[in-house]
Design an enzyme around this catalytic site. Structure first.
Site, PDB file in Angstrom:
ATOM      1  N   TRP A 102      -4.177 -59.099 -12.866  1.00  0.00           N
ATOM      2  CA  TRP A 102      -5.078 -58.789 -13.990  1.00  0.00           C
ATOM      3  C   TRP A 102      -4.718 -59.576 -15.231  1.00  0.00           C
ATOM      4  O   TRP A 102      -5.594 -60.058 -15.956  1.00  0.00           O
ATOM      5  CB  TRP A 102      -5.118 -57.288 -14.255  1.00  0.00           C
ATOM      6  CG  TRP A 102      -5.914 -56.565 -13.211  1.00  0.00           C
ATOM      7  CD1 TRP A 102      -5.465 -55.655 -12.303  1.00  0.00           C
ATOM      8  CD2 TRP A 102      -7.332 -56.713 -12.956  1.00  0.00           C
ATOM      9  NE1 TRP A 102      -6.502 -55.227 -11.495  1.00  0.00           N
ATOM     10  CE2 TRP A 102      -7.643 -55.852 -11.871  1.00  0.00           C
ATOM     11  CE3 TRP A 102      -8.352 -57.479 -13.522  1.00  0.00           C
ATOM     12  CZ2 TRP A 102      -8.949 -55.740 -11.352  1.00  0.00           C
ATOM     13  CZ3 TRP A 102      -9.645 -57.370 -13.002  1.00  0.00           C
ATOM     14  CH2 TRP A 102      -9.922 -56.515 -11.938  1.00  0.00           C
ATOM     15  N   ASP A 171      -3.983 -54.537 -22.250  1.00  0.00           N
ATOM     16  CA  ASP A 171      -4.927 -54.023 -21.265  1.00  0.00           C
ATOM     17  C   ASP A 171      -4.252 -52.823 -20.605  1.00  0.00           C
ATOM     18  O   ASP A 171      -3.290 -52.981 -19.860  1.00  0.00           O
ATOM     19  CB  ASP A 171      -5.231 -55.123 -20.231  1.00  0.00           C
ATOM     20  CG  ASP A 171      -6.110 -54.620 -19.083  1.00  0.00           C
ATOM     21  OD1 ASP A 171      -6.508 -53.434 -19.086  1.00  0.00           O
ATOM     22  OD2 ASP A 171      -6.392 -55.437 -18.171  1.00  0.00           O
ATOM     23  N   LYS A 195     -10.186 -45.596 -13.965  1.00  0.00           N
ATOM     24  CA  LYS A 195      -8.932 -45.243 -13.293  1.00  0.00           C
ATOM     25  C   LYS A 195      -8.449 -43.865 -13.747  1.00  0.00           C
ATOM     26  O   LYS A 195      -8.221 -43.006 -12.917  1.00  0.00           O
ATOM     27  CB  LYS A 195      -7.856 -46.299 -13.536  1.00  0.00           C
ATOM     28  CG  LYS A 195      -7.946 -47.496 -12.595  1.00  0.00           C
ATOM     29  CD  LYS A 195      -8.748 -48.637 -13.134  1.00  0.00           C
ATOM     30  CE  LYS A 195      -8.934 -49.757 -12.128  1.00  0.00           C
ATOM     31  NZ  LYS A 195      -8.998 -51.074 -12.760  1.00  0.00           N
TER      32      LYS A 195
HETATM   33  C1  LIG Z   1      -9.385 -52.352 -12.935  1.00  0.00           C
HETATM   34  C2  LIG Z   1      -8.734 -53.217 -13.947  1.00  0.00           C
HETATM   35  C3  LIG Z   1      -9.468 -54.142 -14.714  1.00  0.00           C
HETATM   36  C4  LIG Z   1     -10.940 -54.413 -14.487  1.00  0.00           C
HETATM   37  O1  LIG Z   1     -11.721 -53.382 -14.950  1.00  0.00           O
HETATM   38  P1  LIG Z   1     -13.314 -53.481 -14.918  1.00  0.00           P
HETATM   39  O2  LIG Z   1     -13.692 -52.259 -15.683  1.00  0.00           O
HETATM   40  O3  LIG Z   1     -13.744 -53.485 -13.494  1.00  0.00           O
HETATM   41  O4  LIG Z   1     -13.714 -54.728 -15.617  1.00  0.00           O
HETATM   42  C5  LIG Z   1      -8.791 -54.861 -15.680  1.00  0.00           C
HETATM   43  N1  LIG Z   1      -7.482 -54.703 -15.881  1.00  0.00           N
HETATM   44  C6  LIG Z   1      -6.744 -53.837 -15.162  1.00  0.00           C
HETATM   45  C7  LIG Z   1      -5.276 -53.689 -15.435  1.00  0.00           C
HETATM   46  C8  LIG Z   1      -7.352 -53.070 -14.172  1.00  0.00           C
HETATM   47  O5  LIG Z   1      -6.620 -52.194 -13.451  1.00  0.00           O
END
Ligand SMILES: *Cc1c(COP(=O)(O)O)cnc(C)c1O
Length: 364
Positions: A102, A171, A195
């Site tokens: 990511w 993030d 999540k």
């Molecule tokens: C799932 C995830 C993303 C992507 O998220 P989307 O909402 O599908 O764009 C980005 N960063 C991390 C750490 C993730 O676990």
């Protein structure tokens, strides 16, 4: 039909009481004669949901007044672009820590917008790990430093964050509100909701207000934090049902208590890692020091056994244990809403599977 224990990495499992509540209110939301999805986003009923979602998040994050809180469409991936668009100009350099899949995606999008400097790179290391904060090599006057608090695919997590004099952007998609957080260490945090916070379709962004002033007025409104702040995340029709679900999930976190959630998350993770470490049949893929409390990744002695493990687990109602296609192996995602009992059942299954398949000829 019984519910499975859903170990999927995202969308993740939601608390059954939240789903029940949404079902009760689906056809007629609190006497308005329609569902919240059908209701105008300018109507009182929706406004109250919207405000409570933001209020609950503020409280859970203990967000100081000099931070703005936004709920934006487009998931975390849109933030990969919005962060550099708002915080850096094309001539500026932004520092990225490359710690896994990511983080790499975030850096790749930023490179379309500004200069990108790699401040740390642990992405090739096995077992997977995170940088020691002291080893981060910043560029001169970076616009910000970006990190990924939990690498969902590799199963690693930052245990302490770097303290530096320029803004840290994180993030936090896969560990937001899984543990208490000192937000004042960050200039901006963002997280896709699917999540730990609700269904897909929205991302949370908390940004120090002065940073939102950096973006040029020429930036289109939908991409500009300042415009979303001025409109309280109602610049256009918001994803109202995901916001409503997120509101219910934040109520559930408040009722349970973030400290309790964090304690339960640590207990659940400890149970699983203990099972992995019992002998050499299961091999954890993350360095013990950086093991994620959210995504537990491990391997079996062979890919054939892994395939069998996943399908036998599925038959027992232990769902979606397959690791990400890019790394293989097994991944058990144990977000806030995964009950202790789900983890206990998985551990029991792991012990039983090992007994039936180890034959004393495992590696090591
Ligand atoms: C799932 C995830 C993303 C992507 O998220 P989307 O909402 O599908 O764009 C980005 N960063 C991390 C750490 C993730 O676990």
């Amino acid at each position: 039909m019984a519910r499975v224990y859903n170990f999927g990495a995202g969308p993740g499992t939601l608390p059954p009481e939240v789903l029940e509540e949404a079902r009760r209110e689906l056809i007629d939301y609190q006497g308005i004669g329609m569902s919240i999805m059908e209701c105008s986003h300018r109507a009182k009923a929706y406004q109250a949901v919207h405000d409570e979602a933001l209020h609950n998040l503020r409280q859970l994050l203990q967000l100081p007044q000099d931070y703005a809180l936004l709920l934006l469409p487009g998931g975390a991936s849109l933030q990969f672009a919005m962060v550099p668009l708002n915080l850096a100009s094309a001539k500026d350099t932004a520092d990225y820590t490359l710690t896994g899949s990511w983080a790499g995606k975030a850096a790749k999008q930023a490179a379309k917008i500004c200069r990108v400097h790699t401040a740390a790179d642990t992405s090739g290391e096995r077992p997977a790990c995170m940088p020691v904060p002291e080893t981060i090599r910043a560029s001169d006057h970076p616009a910000y430093l970006h990190l990924t608090s939990n690498e969902t695919i590799e199963g690693t997590q930052w245990k302490s964050f770097p303290k530096i004099e320029f803004p840290v952007v994180a993030d936090m998609s896969s560990d937001i509100l899984s543990r208490p957080l000192d937000i004042s260490r960050f200039g901006l945090i963002y997280a896709g909701a699917q999540k730990n916070l609700g269904p897909a379709g929205i991302a949370l962004v908390a940004i120090r207000r002065d940073l939102a002033e950096r973006a040029p007025a020429s930036l289109p409104s939908m991409l500009r934090y300042r415009d979303h702040i001025d409109n309280n995340s109602l610049l256009n029709t918001p994803p109202s049902f995901p916001v409503y679900m997120l509101m219910l999930v934040t109520r559930w976190i408040l009722k349970t208590g973030l400290e309790n959630i964090w304690r339960q998350n640590q207990e659940k993770a400890a149970l699983l890692y203990q099972e992995i470490d019992r002998d050499r049949f299961y091999q954890g893929t993350a360095h013990p020091q950086y093991r994620s409390a959210m995504n537990v990744t491990f391997r079996l002695p062979s890919e054939a056994l892994e395939t069998q493990f996943i399908s036998e687990a599925e038959e027992q109602g232990l769902h979606a244990l397959k690791g990400h296609r890019s790394v293989g192996g097994i991944r058990a995602s144990i977000y806030n809403a995964m009950p202790h009992d789900g983890v206990k059942q998985l551990c029991r299954f792991m012990a039983d599977f090992k007994n039936r398949h180890s034959n004393g000829n495992t590696p090591g």
